[in-house]
Scaffold this motif. Structure first.
Motif, short mmCIF file in Angstrom:
data_model
loop_
_atom_site.label_atom_id
_atom_site.label_comp_id
_atom_site.label_asym_id
_atom_site.label_seq_id
_atom_site.Cartn_x
_atom_site.Cartn_y
_atom_site.Cartn_z
N UNK A 1 47.63 115.91 -62.07
CA UNK A 1 47.71 114.73 -62.91
C UNK A 1 46.41 114.50 -63.68
N UNK A 2 45.28 114.88 -63.08
CA UNK A 2 44.01 114.70 -63.79
C UNK A 2 44.01 115.48 -65.08
N UNK A 3 44.44 116.73 -65.03
CA UNK A 3 44.36 117.55 -66.24
C UNK A 3 45.29 117.03 -67.33
N UNK A 4 46.45 116.52 -66.98
CA UNK A 4 47.37 115.95 -67.98
C UNK A 4 46.69 114.80 -68.70
N UNK A 5 46.06 113.90 -67.94
CA UNK A 5 45.39 112.76 -68.55
C UNK A 5 44.10 113.18 -69.26
N UNK A 30 33.12 113.86 -67.84
CA UNK A 30 33.85 113.18 -66.76
C UNK A 30 34.72 114.16 -65.97
N UNK A 31 35.34 115.10 -66.67
CA UNK A 31 36.17 116.10 -65.98
C UNK A 31 35.28 117.02 -65.14
N UNK A 32 34.16 117.45 -65.70
CA UNK A 32 33.23 118.30 -64.94
C UNK A 32 32.73 117.58 -63.70
N UNK A 33 32.39 116.30 -63.86
CA UNK A 33 31.91 115.51 -62.71
C UNK A 33 33.00 115.34 -61.65
N UNK A 34 34.24 115.16 -62.09
CA UNK A 34 35.34 115.00 -61.14
C UNK A 34 35.51 116.27 -60.31
N UNK A 36 33.15 118.57 -59.80
CA UNK A 36 31.95 118.78 -59.00
C UNK A 36 31.95 117.90 -57.75
N UNK A 37 32.44 116.68 -57.89
CA UNK A 37 32.42 115.74 -56.76
C UNK A 37 33.69 115.79 -55.92
N UNK A 38 34.76 116.32 -56.48
CA UNK A 38 36.03 116.32 -55.78
C UNK A 38 36.75 114.99 -55.86
N UNK A 39 36.19 114.06 -56.62
CA UNK A 39 36.79 112.73 -56.78
C UNK A 39 37.64 112.71 -58.05
N UNK A 40 38.87 113.19 -57.92
CA UNK A 40 39.75 113.31 -59.08
C UNK A 40 40.44 111.99 -59.43
N UNK A 41 40.76 111.20 -58.42
CA UNK A 41 41.57 110.01 -58.64
C UNK A 41 40.92 108.97 -59.55
N UNK A 42 39.64 108.70 -59.35
CA UNK A 42 39.01 107.66 -60.17
C UNK A 42 38.94 108.08 -61.63
N UNK A 43 38.68 109.36 -61.88
CA UNK A 43 38.63 109.85 -63.26
C UNK A 43 40.03 109.83 -63.86
N UNK A 44 41.01 110.29 -63.08
CA UNK A 44 42.40 110.27 -63.57
C UNK A 44 42.81 108.84 -63.89
N UNK A 45 42.49 107.90 -63.02
CA UNK A 45 42.85 106.51 -63.25
C UNK A 45 42.19 105.95 -64.51
#
Length: 85
Positions: A1-5, A30-34, A36-45
């Motif tokens: 879902x992250x990549x779609x958004x 923001x995508x690179x940081x997501x 790198x951190x493994x925190x995909x949900x906050x960026x996707x949101x």
């Protein structure tokens, strides 16, 4: 879902007809940081909100021709066409 958004955010950030919150460089970072951190949900949101809720067209009459829907034909249906007419 992250990549779609993220793709939608990237397209919105490059469009001159959309007042998008993030620049292209910010979207990429923001995508690179997501990743790198493994925190995909906050960026996707964040992308989801901006893509689906608050995208504002600068001027709806300046939508590029390639994105406009063609006008519907006003030809009467002869009775042999698809059920949609």
């Amino acid at each position: 879902a992250l990549m779609r958004h993220a793709v939608a955010a990237l397209l919105n950030s490059t469009s001159s007809g959309v007042d998008f919150k993030h620049s292209t460089a910010q979207v990429i970072a923001m995508v690179k940081d997501a990743y790198a951190s493994g925190n995909f949900e906050s960026t996707r949101n964040a992308f989801e909100v901006e893509n689906e809720v608050s995208v504002r067209l600068i001027n709806p009459h300046q939508v590029p021709a390639a994105l406009r829907r063609p006008p519907r034909a006003s030809v009467p249906c002869p009775g042999r066409c698809a059920p949609a007419c």
